[in-house]
Design a protein around this motif. Sequence first.
Motif, mmCIF file in Angstrom:
data_model
loop_
_atom_site.group_PDB
_atom_site.id
_atom_site.type_symbol
_atom_site.label_atom_id
_atom_site.label_comp_id
_atom_site.label_asym_id
_atom_site.label_seq_id
_atom_site.Cartn_x
_atom_site.Cartn_y
_atom_site.Cartn_z
ATOM 1 N N THR A 121 0.788 -1.461 0.316
ATOM 2 C CA THR A 121 -0.542 -0.203 0.090
ATOM 3 C C THR A 121 1.451 1.234 0.157
ATOM 4 O O THR A 121 0.214 2.316 -1.005
ATOM 5 N N ALA A 122 1.562 1.099 1.027
ATOM 6 C CA ALA A 122 2.801 1.777 0.647
ATOM 7 C C ALA A 122 3.570 2.686 -0.368
ATOM 8 O O ALA A 122 3.761 3.525 -0.821
ATOM 9 N N ILE A 123 3.920 1.190 -1.242
ATOM 10 C CA ILE A 123 4.316 1.473 -2.534
ATOM 11 C C ILE A 123 3.652 2.235 -3.691
ATOM 12 O O ILE A 123 3.696 2.819 -4.324
ATOM 13 N N ALA A 124 2.312 1.401 -3.498
ATOM 14 C CA ALA A 124 1.390 2.499 -4.439
ATOM 15 C C ALA A 124 0.693 3.771 -3.911
ATOM 16 O O ALA A 124 0.733 4.615 -4.928
ATOM 17 N N ALA A 125 0.852 4.378 -2.540
ATOM 18 C CA ALA A 125 0.552 5.155 -2.357
ATOM 19 C C ALA A 125 1.831 6.121 -2.964
ATOM 20 O O ALA A 125 1.625 7.402 -3.489
ATOM 21 N N ALA A 126 2.828 5.614 -3.100
ATOM 22 C CA ALA A 126 4.534 6.782 -3.448
ATOM 23 C C ALA A 126 4.051 6.894 -5.128
ATOM 24 O O ALA A 126 4.515 8.121 -5.608
ATOM 25 N N ARG A 127 3.778 5.900 -5.700
ATOM 26 C CA ARG A 127 3.460 6.360 -7.112
ATOM 27 C C ARG A 127 2.359 6.570 -7.551
ATOM 28 O O ARG A 127 2.033 7.048 -9.081
ATOM 29 N N HIS A 128 1.231 6.694 -7.066
ATOM 30 C CA HIS A 128 0.257 7.422 -7.414
ATOM 31 C C HIS A 128 0.102 8.030 -6.110
ATOM 32 O O HIS A 128 -1.151 8.168 -5.160
ATOM 33 N N PRO A 129 0.673 9.140 -5.992
ATOM 34 C CA PRO A 129 0.938 10.766 -4.758
ATOM 35 C C PRO A 129 -0.733 11.194 -4.918
ATOM 36 O O PRO A 129 -1.476 11.719 -4.269
ATOM 37 N N GLU A 130 -1.336 11.303 -5.823
ATOM 38 C CA GLU A 130 -2.719 11.360 -6.415
ATOM 39 C C GLU A 130 -3.917 10.871 -5.415
ATOM 40 O O GLU A 130 -4.552 11.558 -4.403
ATOM 41 N N LEU A 131 -4.107 10.073 -4.686
ATOM 42 C CA LEU A 131 -4.193 9.178 -4.020
ATOM 43 C C LEU A 131 -3.642 9.724 -2.431
ATOM 44 O O LEU A 131 -4.491 8.366 -0.987
ATOM 45 N N ASN A 132 -2.739 10.495 -1.872
ATOM 46 C CA ASN A 132 -2.016 10.054 -1.160
ATOM 47 C C ASN A 132 -1.602 11.596 -0.192
ATOM 48 O O ASN A 132 -1.227 12.330 -0.665
ATOM 49 N N GLY A 133 -3.074 12.316 0.626
ATOM 50 C CA GLY A 133 -2.406 13.614 0.624
ATOM 51 C C GLY A 133 -4.373 13.255 1.456
ATOM 52 O O GLY A 133 -4.746 12.124 1.924
ATOM 53 N N THR A 134 -4.444 14.345 1.673
ATOM 54 C CA THR A 134 -5.487 15.257 2.460
ATOM 55 C C THR A 134 -7.017 16.405 1.236
ATOM 56 O O THR A 134 -5.993 17.400 0.556
#
Lengths: 389, 85
Positions: free
Chosen positions: A228-241
């Motif tokens: 999940t962390a790797i995917a979040a790093a690769r798809h920063p549109e889903l990692n944030g607020t």
Amino acid sequence: MSQTDSSTEFEYLMPSLGADMDEGSVIEWLIGVGDLVERGQVIARVETEKSDIDIEIWHEGTVDEVLVEPRRIVSVGTPLLKLHRSRVDSHVDFAPPVGEPVSQRDATVLASPLARHLADERGVSLSDVVGSGPHGAVRCCDLDRVTTPELSTTTNAPDGGEPDPSSRADRMRATIAMRMERSSSDIPHYRLERAIDLGALTQYLAERNEQRPVAERILPAAAFVRATAIAAARHPELNGTWVDGRFVPGAGVNVSVVVSLRTGGLLTPLIRDADQYSLDELMHQIAEFTAAARTGTLRSTWTGAGSTITITNLGDRGADLVHGLISPPEVALVGFGRVVERPWVVDRQVEPRPIVIVTLGADHRATDASVGSRFLATLARSLENPEMS
Amino acid sequence: MNTTRSVTVDDLTAAIAAVAPDVAGEVAGLDRDIDLFEEFGLDSMDRLNIMTALSEATGREISERQYPELTSINRLMAYLDGPVT
């Protein structure tokens, strides 16, 4: 030095142990006047709306005065202790006054521009950071070692003179109710799911675990967090607020993991920069904070603001899949059901394989299903190729 | 270097107390042939922590492959080669 220089005196303030915490009370002091405290030492147990948390101090020093007696409810930012440091290090400014924006009260602390920016984004006070740069200046890497005291909690094991646990559970329920109501009414969710073959991962972990002592074995849960962390790093549109009508990308991949408590209720310990850890390191943290959460001994290391994405993993006693609610103001929630042997087509043959159904609940204001699908594809690739990670 | 010893009900109680304090008191009185993970609703994360604690207490290794077998107090004791103490 026999005399305490005024510049080495500092105060320890009631930390904010959650986005929704305004006040708290010390249940028990674990230190006393004259004690030398070390960086990272647990100094007190604090009761908040939701639960009890062991709080840690992030500067070493000698306790001069305890300012607040146990059981008195004080607001966040109230000085709890007066201390002084035995070594002089005038570059770090302790005890920022409450009520000012972090960036303002940090203006006097030496720091690199990047560190300042990151600290601001993460809501970390630079004065809480021990700098490793010239003259004690804070560098961006120093921030990775920092844990802001913030969020989350516990139902505490009764060990004498404890507050009423049923009212604690009620308050936790009320907090969950409030947050989930807000999620449900404010966030237009879209939901995706993907079934992932864990045959390779299961075999990889079994072989690896066979050669290791119990304490160093790895469960699929650690691989779920890592993928999940790797995917979040690769798809920063889903990692944030999502804040004030726009998406704010996270500074780092800070993964919250939902831990269900035996007595009901949830806690969400946080792993900062989860994409930077190995499987072993993640496993160690997960095992430790799960036990801590379930026994009411969660430390402030694992709590705090700055979460950028949340994982809910139902575990081996859970349902087949979970469609959860996003934890506001985040924009994505990743759900793992239990791993089940299912008939699966491999090389045109049907075989029994261990399958997990992974779900993504995402904020449709921030992204569309195509982004979510790519996120799940990245996540699947990591889990299907365990040697890669 | 480390000496090994047999597992005791006290070891088990302590190991369970570290993950599920609410049921730790019931361990000693539990039917020794029933699946205690099932009985207490302990998941794989709890099991990892329990096995780690038992391994540390006894100085013995516990093979992961044996986990499906090691579900009751009697089976754990037999595997960890211990008479009841």
